[in-house]
Design an enzyme around this catalytic site. Structure first.
Site, short mmCIF file in Angstrom:
data_model
loop_
_atom_site.label_atom_id
_atom_site.label_comp_id
_atom_site.label_asym_id
_atom_site.label_seq_id
_atom_site.Cartn_x
_atom_site.Cartn_y
_atom_site.Cartn_z
N TYR A 1 -1.33 13.17 6.32
CA TYR A 1 -0.94 12.19 7.34
C TYR A 1 0.54 12.37 7.65
CZ TYR A 1 -5.08 9.01 6.94
OH TYR A 1 -6.32 8.44 6.97
N ARG B 1 1.58 6.47 -7.00
CA ARG B 1 0.45 7.35 -7.34
C ARG B 1 0.87 8.81 -7.24
NH1 ARG B 1 -5.01 6.85 -3.80
NH2 ARG B 1 -3.47 7.01 -2.11
N TYR C 1 0.84 -1.20 0.00
CA TYR C 1 0.00 0.00 0.00
C TYR C 1 0.88 1.26 0.00
CZ TYR C 1 -3.05 3.76 1.46
OH TYR C 1 -3.71 4.96 1.54
N ARG D 1 -11.36 13.16 1.14
CA ARG D 1 -12.36 12.35 1.87
C ARG D 1 -13.65 12.22 1.08
NH1 ARG D 1 -9.38 9.40 5.25
NH2 ARG D 1 -8.12 10.71 6.62
N GLU E 1 -14.30 -1.09 6.00
CA GLU E 1 -14.28 0.24 5.40
C GLU E 1 -15.58 0.38 4.61
OE1 GLU E 1 -10.43 1.48 3.65
OE2 GLU E 1 -11.61 1.88 1.85
C1 3EB Z 1 -7.71 5.92 5.39
O1 3EB Z 1 -8.64 6.69 5.64
C2 3EB Z 1 -8.09 4.50 5.09
O2 3EB Z 1 -5.13 5.67 -0.41
O3 3EB Z 1 -6.73 6.25 -1.77
C3 3EB Z 1 -9.25 4.82 2.29
C4 3EB Z 1 -9.63 5.34 1.06
C5 3EB Z 1 -7.91 4.59 2.55
C6 3EB Z 1 -8.67 5.66 0.08
C7 3EB Z 1 -6.32 5.81 -0.67
C8 3EB Z 1 -6.96 4.89 1.58
C9 3EB Z 1 -7.33 5.43 0.35
O4 3EB Z 1 -6.54 6.27 5.45
C10 3EB Z 1 -7.46 3.98 3.86
#
Ligand code: 3EB
Length: 346
Positions: free
Chosen positions: A212, A161, A154, A225, A333
């Site tokens: 993050y 990406r 990941y 989001r 999720e």
């Molecule tokens: C998170 O909130 C959970 O890397 O595109 C959720 C949706 C998550 C998309 C992405 C990662 C991604 O971090 C993981």
């Protein structure tokens, strides 16, 4: 088959260019949808029968946990044009492009490069055709937790990406996204992109993923989001895969029901945040057009299948899939979207 709002709305400036719904997955319904030239995209699930012939069809290699899995159907308000070009399958109307790409991974240590390649192809195609604004992207690849040289796959995906999108990308332009681990080799990406941009919606309960801290990997994840898009016919909301994360920390590590409640809180917060910015006139998850629930462990299905309708409402269209979530401590999720009021079933 249930009719979506676009079936009753004549082609006019008041129409939304697309709606999305879950439809029965039986062969008769599927054939009818393929024969219909207003079908923009048809997404099905399962370990068998990889990609269909029609470029509007995408097969996601995740097992459905429901006995008869529905199809995810994107319906255009006008006939679509579809085709294949340079490894990309696409279909489009005047406002929106649906496109997908599958990249083989000859060496599992090369996901960063495969992701970079897939994103460059996809974004290059969208730029060249004038649909420059991805609103929603779905990503699937295998062995999401396997590590190599200190990075899990990941994290390698996030590096690839980000590199493909370019250092210069404005974080407000990042699409809503889902990343889920499969049991089948190959990287599959599908996207819904528009000619004009949407509006980023972030969750006040969560740190933006693109901010993050480095604890989660050398490259923060490039997604929003949610994305909000106002069409003449009403606002659409495209919500990313949403997990039990508050701030940037995973909550309720081994408690699936507590994670579910936290996820619903995150989704409700996103819906209200979007509404304050001109989003759909809805207040809670139960009013979405559909949700897709990804469960790490199929044994969790009975309990989550019972809890979700209890907490969010029994009429919410929902699809349960088995897949791996980006962080090991996350058991589930949920992603969602709103493309208009659901047809009333009498
Ligand atoms: C998170 O909130 C959970 O890397 O595109 C959720 C949706 C998550 C998309 C992405 C990662 C991604 O971090 C993981």
């Amino acid at each position: 088959m249930p009719l979506g709002p676009s079936d009753t709305t004549p082609e006019s400036v008041t129409a939304s260019p697309v709606d999305c719904s879950l439809q029965p997955g039986d062969p008769v319904t599927r054939e009818a949808l393929i024969a219909d030239d207003s079908t923009l995209a048809l997404v099905s699930w399962g370990d068998t029968e990889w990609q269909g012939e029609d470029p509007r069809q995408v097969r996601v290699p995740l097992p459905a946990l429901q006995p008869s899995a529905p199809l995810e159907v994107w319906r255009s308000s006008a006939p679509v044009t579809s085709g294949r070009e340079g490894g990309i399958g696409y279909s489009r109307n005047a406002e929106l492009m649906f496109a997908h790409v599958t990249v083989a991974e000859p060496d599992s240590g090369e996901l960063e490069r495969a992701t970079d390649l897939a994103y460059r192809r996809l974004y290059g195609f969208l730029d060249a055709t004038g649909y420059r604004h991805p609103l929603r992207v779905w990503n699937f690849f295998s062995d999401i937790h396997i590590e190599r040289e200190g990075l899990d796959r990941y994290q390698a995906f996030c590096v690839g990406r980000h590199r493909a999108l370019g250092e210069g990308i404005d974080s407000r332009e990042l699409p809503a996204a889902t990343v889920i681990g499969t049991q089948r080799p190959g990287l599959l990406i599908y996207v819904l992109a528009a000619r004009a941009p949407g509006t980023q919606i972030e969750n006040p309960r969560q740190v933006s993923a693109f901010r993050y801290p480095p604890d989660y990997g050398p490259q923060s994840p490039s997604f929003s989001r949610a994305m909000l898009r106002r069409w003449p016919g009403g606002s659409h909301l495209y919500i990313s895969g949403t997990a039990s994360i508050v701030g940037h920390t995973s909550r309720h590590p081994s408690d699936a029901c507590a994670q579910l409640a936290e996820v619903l809180e995150n989704l409700n917060t996103l819906i209200l945040t979007a509404r304050a910015e001109g989003g759909p006139e809805i207040e809670r998850v139960g009013e979405l057009s559909l949700v897709k629930v990804y469960l790490r462990d199929p044994a969790l299905f009975p309990v989550i299948d019972a809890e979700l309708p209890r907490l969010a409402g029994a009429s919410l269209p929902r699809l349960f899939l088995q897949g791996d979530i980006c962080r090991q401590d996350l058991l589930l999720e949920i992603e969602g979207l709103y493309t208009g009021p659901r047809p009333v079933i009498v």
